[in-house]
Scaffold this motif. Sequence first.
Motif, PDB file in Angstrom:
ATOM      1  N   ARG A   1       0.834  -1.203   0.000  1.00 57.95           N
ATOM      2  CA  ARG A   1       0.000   0.000   0.000  1.00 57.95           C
ATOM      3  C   ARG A   1       0.868   1.252   0.000  1.00 57.95           C
ATOM      4  N   SER A   2       0.262   2.344  -0.400  1.00 66.63           N
ATOM      5  CA  SER A   2       1.021   3.589  -0.483  1.00 66.63           C
ATOM      6  C   SER A   2       1.373   4.075   0.919  1.00 66.63           C
ATOM      7  N   ALA A   3       2.613   4.534   1.081  1.00 71.28           N
ATOM      8  CA  ALA A   3       3.076   5.034   2.378  1.00 71.28           C
ATOM      9  C   ALA A   3       2.302   6.279   2.798  1.00 71.28           C
ATOM     10  N   GLN A   4       1.671   6.960   1.829  1.00 69.93           N
ATOM     11  CA  GLN A   4       0.935   8.199   2.145  1.00 69.93           C
ATOM     12  C   GLN A   4      -0.413   7.941   2.826  1.00 69.93           C
ATOM     13  N   GLU A   5      -0.883   6.712   2.739  1.00 75.92           N
ATOM     14  CA  GLU A   5      -2.243   6.442   3.214  1.00 75.92           C
ATOM     15  C   GLU A   5      -2.493   6.863   4.655  1.00 75.92           C
ATOM     16  N   ALA A   6      -1.592   6.476   5.553  1.00 74.37           N
ATOM     17  CA  ALA A   6      -1.826   6.719   6.984  1.00 74.37           C
ATOM     18  C   ALA A   6      -1.953   8.205   7.284  1.00 74.37           C
ATOM     19  N   THR A   7      -1.122   9.027   6.655  1.00 72.86           N
ATOM     20  CA  THR A   7      -1.176  10.466   6.944  1.00 72.86           C
ATOM     21  C   THR A   7      -2.318  11.143   6.197  1.00 72.86           C
ATOM     22  N   ALA A   8      -2.722  10.582   5.047  1.00 68.10           N
ATOM     23  CA  ALA A   8      -3.797  11.193   4.260  1.00 68.10           C
ATOM     24  C   ALA A   8      -5.183  10.784   4.754  1.00 68.10           C
ATOM     25  N   TRP A   9      -5.246   9.833   5.688  1.00 71.90           N
ATOM     26  CA  TRP A   9      -6.533   9.324   6.146  1.00 71.90           C
ATOM     27  C   TRP A   9      -7.426  10.469   6.633  1.00 71.90           C
ATOM     28  N   PRO A  10      -8.626  10.608   6.071  1.00 67.28           N
ATOM     29  CA  PRO A  10      -9.433  11.801   6.356  1.00 67.28           C
ATOM     30  C   PRO A  10      -9.957  11.908   7.786  1.00 67.28           C
ATOM     31  N   LEU A  11      -9.946  10.831   8.570  1.00 67.83           N
ATOM     32  CA  LEU A  11     -10.488  10.919   9.932  1.00 67.83           C
ATOM     33  C   LEU A  11      -9.416  11.182  10.980  1.00 67.83           C
ATOM     34  N   GLY A  12      -8.186  11.404  10.520  1.00 72.67           N
ATOM     35  CA  GLY A  12      -7.133  11.824  11.439  1.00 72.67           C
ATOM     36  C   GLY A  12      -6.713  10.775  12.449  1.00 72.67           C
ATOM     37  N   ASP A  13      -6.098  11.282  13.524  1.00 67.02           N
ATOM     38  CA  ASP A  13      -5.548  10.402  14.556  1.00 67.02           C
ATOM     39  C   ASP A  13      -6.387  10.549  15.835  1.00 67.02           C
ATOM     40  N   PRO A  14      -6.822   9.420  16.421  1.00 71.40           N
ATOM     41  CA  PRO A  14      -7.741   9.505  17.562  1.00 71.40           C
ATOM     42  C   PRO A  14      -7.144  10.189  18.804  1.00 71.40           C
ATOM     43  N   VAL A  15      -5.855   9.977  19.059  1.00 73.38           N
ATOM     44  CA  VAL A  15      -5.223  10.595  20.228  1.00 73.38           C
ATOM     45  C   VAL A  15      -5.174  12.119  20.024  1.00 73.38           C
ATOM     46  N   LYS A  16      -4.765  12.506  18.819  1.00 71.70           N
ATOM     47  CA  LYS A  16      -4.654  13.930  18.508  1.00 71.70           C
ATOM     48  C   LYS A  16      -6.026  14.608  18.580  1.00 71.70           C
ATOM     49  N   ARG A  17      -7.042  13.910  18.099  1.00 68.33           N
ATOM     50  CA  ARG A  17      -8.379  14.529  18.092  1.00 68.33           C
ATOM     51  C   ARG A  17      -8.913  14.733  19.506  1.00 68.33           C
ATOM     52  N   LEU A  18      -8.672  13.785  20.386  1.00 70.30           N
ATOM     53  CA  LEU A  18      -9.158  13.956  21.766  1.00 70.30           C
ATOM     54  C   LEU A  18      -8.342  15.033  22.479  1.00 70.30           C
TER      55      LEU A  18
END
Length: 428
Positions: free
Chosen positions: A328-345
């Motif tokens: 899979r593309s290495a960009q996927e994790a950072t491009a994920w539209p729902l972001g990071d759960p720790v960062k969001r909280l």
Amino acid sequence: MPAAPQRSNLPKLSLHVPEPKFRPGDEVDFSDVDVPAAGSASRPDSAADPAEFHQLAYTLVRVLGDDGQAVGPWDPRLDPDTLRIMLRNMALTRAFDERMFRAQRQGKTSFYMKSTGEEAVAVAAAMALAQDDMCFPSYRQQGILITRGYPLIEMMNQIYSNKGDKLQGKQLPIMYSDREKGFFSISGNLATQYPQAVGWAMASAAKGDSRIAATWCGEGSTAEGDFHSACTFAAVYRAPVILNVVNNQWAISSFSGFAGAEATTFAARAIGYGIAGLRIDGNDPLAVYAATQWAAERARTNQGPTLIEHFTYRAEGHSTSDDPSAYRSAQEATAWPLGDPVKRLKEHLIALGEWDEERHAAQDLELAEMVRKTQKEAEKNGILGHGMHQKFETMFEGVYEEMPWHLKEQMQQMLDEEAAAGRPGPKR
Ligand SMILES: Cc1ncc(C[n+]2csc(CCOP(=O)(O)OP(=O)(O)O)c2C)c(N)n1
């Protein structure tokens, strides 16, 4: 064999083989992933008829908006102290994963699996359940044990299969089991925990108990027959169970399309069984908490099961044996539209004026240090490659409740051979 009849005026049949959108090296564009606004999904009464959930099985329940504010009918309205506990549990899960992944790379254990990006799914759900509700997890919900206060050293002892390991080195690392914490023994066989959870919930109901069960599996695992059996039994007997599907988009190197995601959602599976189905933003800890709380209330009031699809992303490799850059593309994790759960909280708490970047950084340091110290303690009980840590006899114990004659015979034969070879077994 006679030649097949010619039907030249009909199109040739063709098979559809799903193909992931992005492969290694590809530019990633997730703009076609439908992300409804936070607060836009309706919240029916927990006693509502399953037919009222058709809409909710195709949207995404979201509470946290891009501005870090909690909005809409699913906002669980948690107080700041509870939110900080949730953030800490998620950050601790991540710190633990980081450290144990490194331990595997250093050859101290044979195997590890991280849950990076999926911490909300386990931690927020565990916080919404009662402490004595029974969990039937997959191998990627270590956050449940951490939330329930299971000692980190016990988890590490299991990972190291050392002399402190309560499972006596019989299980692959991370396949934890703890009855007291309501954490059912993890099995390597995918989805087997699903019908087991439903059976446990049925037993709880049959006994007139008030405890409910919750189970988790990946979207890939929904393709197992056990998923179907579990849903059928749960619906027929209105079992007090929460069926969580963690759709992290990947089952090792197979993208979710191979489990059926191109045609429909996983929450929509609920419709055919007559089960209430919710599809939620799995990277939104408040949405996970609210959906679990809602489903728990439904189960506890004998309204039956709920299937929750947690829409999330497996940010790292499947396991320490996997290299995701191969498929899979290495960009996927950072491009994920729902972001990071720790960062969001974290951003939510900052938006409330109840947290700041300095406190967050200090907490990360404190957690990393605590995990490091605990690791040192655990390693005193032994690590991989430092000899046998459990007595040979333990290998034969627990196969049956009482050891049958043929196992006693095999055990004695092994002990005699070891003694003849001059190798004293490890002391317990
Ligand atoms: C019955 C069975 N089939 C295959 C495997 C090998 N296997 C282990 S994990 C895995 C992928 C599971 O993917 P998913 O259910 O999406 O969960 P995730 O790993 O993404 O959390 C497979 C195929 C297994 N352990 N058990």
